[in-house]
Design an enzyme around this catalytic site. Structure first.
Site, short mmCIF file in Angstrom:
data_model
loop_
_atom_site.label_atom_id
_atom_site.label_comp_id
_atom_site.label_asym_id
_atom_site.label_seq_id
_atom_site.Cartn_x
_atom_site.Cartn_y
_atom_site.Cartn_z
N CYS A 37 26.13 56.86 75.73
CA CYS A 37 25.18 57.61 74.72
C CYS A 37 25.11 59.00 74.79
O CYS A 37 24.23 60.30 74.20
CB CYS A 37 23.68 56.90 75.06
SG CYS A 37 23.85 57.51 76.69
N GLU A 44 13.47 56.86 82.16
CA GLU A 44 13.69 55.86 83.89
C GLU A 44 14.28 57.09 84.56
O GLU A 44 14.72 57.87 84.50
CB GLU A 44 14.76 54.59 83.00
CG GLU A 44 14.07 54.63 81.67
CD GLU A 44 15.22 52.92 81.43
OE1 GLU A 44 16.76 53.37 81.01
OE2 GLU A 44 15.15 52.46 81.52
N GLU A 62 16.32 53.50 75.24
CA GLU A 62 17.42 54.93 75.68
C GLU A 62 17.58 54.72 73.88
O GLU A 62 17.95 53.71 74.31
CB GLU A 62 18.08 54.41 76.36
CG GLU A 62 17.24 54.25 78.18
CD GLU A 62 16.45 56.48 78.64
OE1 GLU A 62 17.01 57.25 78.20
OE2 GLU A 62 15.70 55.77 80.13
N ASN A 91 28.07 49.66 76.07
CA ASN A 91 28.83 50.43 75.99
C ASN A 91 29.24 50.90 77.32
O ASN A 91 30.00 51.03 78.31
CB ASN A 91 28.61 52.04 75.46
CG ASN A 91 27.26 52.03 76.01
OD1 ASN A 91 26.42 51.51 75.84
ND2 ASN A 91 27.30 53.67 75.84
P1 NAD Z 1 22.48 47.73 68.92
O1 NAD Z 1 21.40 48.44 68.75
O2 NAD Z 1 23.16 47.51 68.60
O3 NAD Z 1 22.23 46.68 70.09
C1 NAD Z 1 21.44 47.04 71.73
C2 NAD Z 1 20.89 45.13 72.04
O4 NAD Z 1 19.73 45.10 71.15
C3 NAD Z 1 22.28 44.75 71.88
O5 NAD Z 1 21.85 43.71 73.29
C4 NAD Z 1 21.78 43.86 70.78
O6 NAD Z 1 22.27 42.17 70.57
C5 NAD Z 1 20.08 43.66 70.60
N1 NAD Z 1 19.52 43.75 69.37
C6 NAD Z 1 20.26 44.25 68.14
N2 NAD Z 1 19.30 43.43 67.49
C7 NAD Z 1 18.38 42.97 68.02
C8 NAD Z 1 16.67 42.51 67.34
N3 NAD Z 1 16.60 42.25 66.42
N4 NAD Z 1 16.08 42.04 68.46
C9 NAD Z 1 16.15 42.50 69.63
N5 NAD Z 1 17.30 42.75 70.44
C10 NAD Z 1 18.33 43.04 69.20
O7 NAD Z 1 22.85 49.19 69.68
P2 NAD Z 1 24.99 48.97 70.37
O8 NAD Z 1 25.46 49.20 69.01
O9 NAD Z 1 25.18 48.15 71.61
O10 NAD Z 1 25.38 50.10 71.67
C11 NAD Z 1 25.72 51.18 71.32
C12 NAD Z 1 23.68 52.49 71.08
O11 NAD Z 1 23.54 52.68 72.05
C13 NAD Z 1 24.98 53.96 70.88
O12 NAD Z 1 23.08 54.10 69.23
C14 NAD Z 1 23.74 54.33 72.03
O13 NAD Z 1 23.99 55.82 71.75
C15 NAD Z 1 22.71 53.60 72.18
N6 NAD Z 1 22.66 53.88 74.16
C16 NAD Z 1 21.99 54.63 74.07
C17 NAD Z 1 21.84 55.05 75.66
C18 NAD Z 1 20.32 55.56 76.80
O14 NAD Z 1 20.77 55.70 77.17
N7 NAD Z 1 20.20 56.67 75.78
C19 NAD Z 1 23.02 54.28 76.66
C20 NAD Z 1 23.70 53.68 75.72
C21 NAD Z 1 24.00 53.53 74.73
#
Ligand code: NAD
Length: 491
Positions: free
Chosen positions: A293, A472, A259, A160
């Site tokens: 997020c 963080e 996060e 995002n």
């Molecule tokens: P996601 O969990 O699908 O993927 C995040 C990352 O994890 C990607 O690089 C993905 O390839 C990797 N991944 C997926 N499965 C994995 C595994 N089994 N082992 C290791 N890596 C793996 O999330 P997304 O759809 O890319 O992002 C959206 C989500 O991120 C939303 O839930 C959002 O709220 C959250 N987010 C949180 C913050 C925060 O600071 N709290 C900031 C931005 C986004």
């Protein structure tokens, strides 16, 4: 040395871009148009292993012992170089995400620079913790803790705010003398790859920053977090993936910084400055097409201003300009992918089944042939739902909010805290005492009053509950990316 090689986006290991193996690639499309923009070389287990080994060697070859002032100077040079190549980063981020160029300039790439500069300052100013301990007979002991790098850190980030979130981790990790293996989202690999060029240009030793591309399960993400050579995982992404990653690293007891997702509330009291609140709420619901997020998806509004807030938000939602990302007038881009749009549209359908009134939006906009293949969606506002409904309980991650009325302060606090998540909240009021009181009672990591997403990067950032583990920012980042060794000297 260039990140992009023809259509290929390449991995970066041990200071070199890796020649693509044409059997292992996946296609990446522009979310604004649906057109193919790149083929990404997927790292297999052997390449991830090479990256982790390179990172281990870089630490052993002296990076972990570099003087703090040298590391801080390198971070500043990285920021300067990103600034020189600013428009390349903007173009790469816009192509990967479809986000408006204005936002990429003002938020994503601008914050990436600031992340490097901030952590150069933070690490240069950091002190040591020490205690003088009184002993029997009038003697004393001196305790002080030296901080050492955590080691090889696996950095996993979502799509995002790709460069912003990546540099939010990489800058403090490098400041503390760690080596990193970065796994950007499969949706947005470009800026992490471009950053490899920049870090090499400013003199980062080979192996300190490595990039491996791919997906999660059975791909680069999983190969990385299951690798025995990593010393910790810093992860930003969904709560479900975070939970999975935690189980994966549990047998080897590695530290994690998480996060995760949010289902953030805004509380609007009826003494509010309506115009200011509407400007802030519009930003908090619709920035990055709701794909932050921290975005607000639940808005609790005191009954006295409910109709005004509803009408004002509808007007502002309709005033957003969806359009080509490169047009400086565009305020709102597409969702990241067709798959994500399907998820958001499923919530739209569910909300209607649950009895929501759709005040505006609720569907797919008609934007003409040029953008017809993109993942566009209408900014949407609902009323008529309650905390009992799934669209009000689950993270949607789209440009949508449910407006829910309340009568008293206690009721608003209870409604806002009635969630499994705990990332962020915002409180809108002109009553100073109430603002502080309510903001402190939010069960979240970040609570804003009369603003949203206003960040001092020295302050702690993170969530509770399903929203994450750890903080963080400023010293909190230094704590995660280092391990203390306490030395006790009897005097
Ligand atoms: P996601 O969990 O699908 O993927 C995040 C990352 O994890 C990607 O690089 C993905 O390839 C990797 N991944 C997926 N499965 C994995 C595994 N089994 N082992 C290791 N890596 C793996 O999330 P997304 O759809 O890319 O992002 C959206 C989500 O991120 C939303 O839930 C959002 O709220 C959250 N987010 C949180 C913050 C925060 O600071 N709290 C900031 C931005 C986004």
């Amino acid at each position: 040395m260039t990140a992009q090689h023809g259509l290929w986006t390449r991995n970066f290991v041990d200071g070199q871009f890796v020649e693509p193996d044409t059997d292992r690639g996946f296609e990446q499309v522009d979310p604004a148009t649906g057109r193919l923009i790149a083929r990404v070389h997927e790292a297999d287990a052997a390449l991830v292993d090479r990256a982790v080994q390179a990172a281990r060697r870089a630490l052993a070859n002296g990076w972990a012992d570099t003087a703090v002032r040298e590391r801080a100077a390198l971070l500043r040079r990285a920021a300067d170089r990103i600034e020189e190549r600013f428009e390349e980063f903007v173009a790469a981020e816009v192509a990967d995400t479809g986000k408006p160029v204005t936002q990429a300039r003002e938020l994503d790439v601008a914050r990436a620079l600031t992340n490097f500069r901030t952590f150069a300052d933070v690490v240069a100013a950091a002190g040591l913790e020490s205690f003088l301990t009184d002993l029997a007979g009038g003697r004393q002991a001196l305790n002080y803790a030296v901080r050492k790098p955590l080691g090889v850190v696996a950095v996993i980030v979502p799509w995002n705010l790709p460069l912003l979130l990546l540099t939010w981790k990489v800058a403090p990790a490098l400041a503390c003398g760690n080596a990193v293996v970065v796994k950007p989202s499969e949706e947005t690999p470009a800026t992490a790859t471009l950053l490899a060029e920049v870090l090499a240009e400013v003199g980062l030793p080979p192996g300190v920053y490595n990039v491996v591309h791919g997906f999660g399960q059975d791909s680069a993400g999983e190969h990385l977090v299951t690798h025995p050579g990593i010393d910790g995982v810093t992860f930003t992404g969904s709560s479900a993936t975070g939970s999975h990653v935690m189980k994966t690293v549990a047998p080897r007891v590695r530290p994690v910084s998480f996060e995760l997702g949010g289902k953030n509330a805004a509380i609007v009291f009826d003494d509010v400055d309506l115009d200011e609140a509407l400007t802030g709420l519009t930003k908090s619901v619709f920035t990055n097409t709701g794909q932050v997020c921290l975005c607000t998806e639940r808005v609790y509004v005191q009954r006295g201003v409910f109709d005004d807030i509803a009408a004002g938000l509808v007007e502002r939602a309709r005033g957003l300009r969806l359009g080509p990302p490169e047009d400086p007038q565009t305020t709102t881009g597409p969702l990241i992918s067709q798959a994500h749009r399907k998820k958001v549209l499923d919530y739209f359908a569910l909300a209607e089944q649950d009895g929501a009134t759709v005040l505006t939006g609720g569907g797919v906009p008609a934007l003409g042939t040029e953008l017809g293949g993109g993942s566009w969606i209408e900014p949407t506002i609902w009323t008529g739902l309650t905390n009992a409904h799934r669209p009000v309980r689950e993270e949607i991650f789209g440009p949508v909010a449910a407006l829910i009325p309340f009568s008293t302060e206690e009721e608003a606090i209870a409604l806002a805290n009635d969630t499994d998540y705990g990332l962020a909240a915002s409180v809108w009021t002109n009553d100073l005492r109430r603002g502080h009181r309510v903001a402190q009672r939010m069960n979240v990591g970040m609570s804003w009053v009369n603003t949203w997403f206003l960040r001092d990067l020295r302050s702690p950032f993170g969530g509770v509950g399903l929203s994450g583990i750890g903080r963080e920012g400023g010293e909190s980042s230094l704590h995660f990316y280092t391990e203390p060794t306490n030395v006790c000297v009897q005097l």
